[in-house]
Design a protein around this motif. Structure first.
Motif, short mmCIF file in Angstrom:
data_model
loop_
_atom_site.label_atom_id
_atom_site.label_comp_id
_atom_site.label_asym_id
_atom_site.label_seq_id
_atom_site.Cartn_x
_atom_site.Cartn_y
_atom_site.Cartn_z
N PHE A 193 92.85 -61.04 -8.94
CA PHE A 193 91.76 -60.12 -8.59
C PHE A 193 92.06 -59.35 -7.03
O PHE A 193 93.23 -60.09 -6.26
CB PHE A 193 90.39 -61.07 -8.25
CG PHE A 193 90.00 -61.50 -9.62
CD1 PHE A 193 89.20 -60.78 -10.40
CD2 PHE A 193 90.11 -62.70 -9.69
CE1 PHE A 193 88.86 -61.31 -11.58
CE2 PHE A 193 89.84 -63.30 -11.08
CZ PHE A 193 89.26 -62.67 -11.87
N TYR A 241 95.86 -56.85 -14.26
CA TYR A 241 96.13 -57.71 -15.37
C TYR A 241 97.78 -57.74 -15.58
O TYR A 241 98.21 -56.81 -15.86
CB TYR A 241 95.35 -57.18 -16.56
CG TYR A 241 94.10 -56.90 -16.23
CD1 TYR A 241 93.15 -57.95 -16.36
CD2 TYR A 241 93.33 -55.58 -15.58
CE1 TYR A 241 91.92 -57.76 -15.94
CE2 TYR A 241 92.20 -55.71 -15.31
CZ TYR A 241 91.33 -56.63 -15.61
OH TYR A 241 89.93 -56.53 -15.12
N THR A 295 95.40 -62.90 -14.41
CA THR A 295 94.45 -61.88 -13.77
C THR A 295 94.22 -62.03 -12.38
O THR A 295 94.04 -63.22 -12.12
CB THR A 295 92.92 -61.91 -14.49
OG1 THR A 295 92.94 -61.54 -15.69
CG2 THR A 295 92.06 -60.93 -13.75
N SER A 334 91.40 -55.39 -9.29
CA SER A 334 91.94 -56.53 -10.22
C SER A 334 93.23 -56.08 -10.98
O SER A 334 93.29 -54.86 -11.44
CB SER A 334 90.92 -56.89 -11.25
OG SER A 334 89.86 -57.70 -10.41
#
Length: 141
Positions: free
Chosen positions: A106, A78, A104, A76
């Motif tokens: 993934f 951010y 976010t 993931s």
């Protein structure tokens, strides 16, 4: 068509250490066609992201865009993203950039990032993407 960010890493610009490092794209309109131009400031982030689609349309005389951002990384990520808008002469439309938005992404997933021009005079845009630190911040007394 798939546009990956790493191939332009050779022409990257260095960023000041006190400012966030971003990777982004810019899209220019020319008679209802759009040419993607990639720009990378952060090669590590650039290797983890790809722009896989850019769609545009006119909505009430405003340019409406959707940029598909794809993860090329297994974990993931951010991130934050921001649209900036420019007039036909390439000048920034002052005070009309979007705020940084949290995202976010993934592992190996895709997401669509929507943007709407603030005025009818906005004909091009840039999209900046930056990483957000996940390290805990400590406050010292």
């Amino acid at each position: 068509m798939k546009y990956t960010l790493p191939f332009v890493a050779a022409i990257m610009l260095s960023a000041c250490a006190t400012q966030p490092v971003t990777s982004g794209i810019s899209v220019e309109q020319s008679k209802n066609t759009f040419n993607e131009q990639l720009h990378v400031d952060n090669p590590a982030l650039g290797e983890k992201l790809a722009i896989t689609d850019v769609k545009t349309r006119q909505t009430n005389q405003l340019t409406d865009v959707v940029v598909t951002l794809s993860s090329q990384y297994k974990k993931s990520q951010y991130l934050q993203y921001q649209f900036n808008w420019y007039d036909k002469d390439g000048f920034v439309i002052k005070g009309n950039h979007s705020p940084w938005q949290a995202l976010t992404l993934f592992g190996f997933s895709k997401t669509q990032l929507p943007g709407l021009a603030p005025t009818p005079t906005a004909v091009t845009f840039s999209l900046a993407v930056r990483e957000v630190s996940t390290d805990a911040q400590e406050f010292k007394e």
